[in-house]
Motif scaffolding. Structure first.
Motif: not given
Length: 278
Positions: A118-144
């Motif tokens: 999940l961290t690799a995917i939703y990190a800022k440079n990940g394949p999914i994380g880079q599609l969003f303007s908001i930060k997902i990994a290392y935030t409560p959103i990523g924990i959820t």
């Protein structure tokens, strides 16, 4: 005839005394004694330090984050899990068995592996994380998101057998009598699945509060920001503050017990209400 059958009934499992003794012994060795020892060990912390620990900013923020993310993921999975269970039971389509198998993956997959993925995917440079303007990994959103992944099977597998046992005749009768799909769900389906639905939600919520493996990587363990209670316990252990870690564990135990106890009371009342209606 009925009296004769009751007298000659053969019990496959041994009598009450043997089964009760085995149950109490097993639960004492596996559950009660370790928890009691944890409580005893936490008493080495003075009352003043106890109060200072549980009223400290770091503990309160971690507690709030744990409860908020666990509750959010449990509520989301309560509805997502219902849809999954309904589709798997009521529809036949290509790939249904594959989807049904994938739901159990969080049970078989090590939670640490899930956290890394999940961290690799939703990190800022990940394949999914880079599609969003908001930060997902290392935030409560990523924990959820991590808790959503881990707790989904609890809801689906709790609801699935109940939905399978729902007679289609009741829904057909309601349709013939002029009930809308919404009325059929509210007055026929919902009362039948509500106790199991609540059980699945409770299990997901309880698991989310104590989850560590899938959260430790995607949370980042940033103090006062993404540090949940299990991460705080590990931090105390790294600092050799074993008494403080035990005290936090006791707090988690009390919170989980109270929540489960309240949910069980609600579930019993719902079951009694359903039985009275029937």
């Amino acid at each position: 005839m009925q009296r004769t059958l009751s007298k000659t009934t053969v019990r496959i499992i041994p009598g009450f005394s043997i089964t009760l003794g085995f149950t109490l012994t097993y639960i004492s060795i596996i559950v009660l004694i370790p928890l009691f020892c944890l409580f005893i060990y936490s008493t080495e912390l003075s009352l003043a330090n106890w109060i200072k620990l549980v009223t400290g900013k770091q503990f309160l923020i971690a507690l709030s984050l744990s409860l908020t993310t666990a509750l959010t993921s449990a509520l989301l999975n309560a509805f997502i899990g219902l849809l999954f269970a309904w589709v798997i039971v009521r529809y036949r389509f290509l790939g249904r068995k594959i989807i049904d198998t994938c739901i159990d993956m969080p049970f078989a997959l090590p939670t640490a592996v899930a956290g890394i993925a999940l961290t690799a995917i939703y990190a800022k440079n990940g394949p999914i994380g880079q599609l969003f303007s908001i930060k997902i990994a290392y935030t409560p959103i990523g924990i959820t998101l991590a808790l959503l992944f881990v707790t989904l099977p609890f809801v689906v597998r709790t609801l699935q057998p109940v939905i399978e046992d729902l007679p289609h005749e009741l829904e057909e009768a309601a349709k013939i009598l002029g009930a809308t799909p919404r009325q059929t769900f509210i007055y026929i389906i919902l009362p039948a699945i509500l106790p199991a639905w609540l059980t699945g939600f409770t299990l997901a919520f309880a698991r989310g509060i104590g989850e560590y493996g899938s959260v430790v990587f995607i949370a980042g363990n940033i103090p006062f920001k993404t540090e949940i209670l299990p991460l705080l316990i590990v931090s105390k252990l790294d600092q050799y503050a074993y008494e403080a870690a035990s005290a936090i564990g006791i707090c988690m135990l009390v919170i989980a017990f109270i929540l489960l106890f309240i949910m069980n009371l609600i579930q019993r009342r719902l079951n009694r209400a359903i039985v009275k209606v029937r």
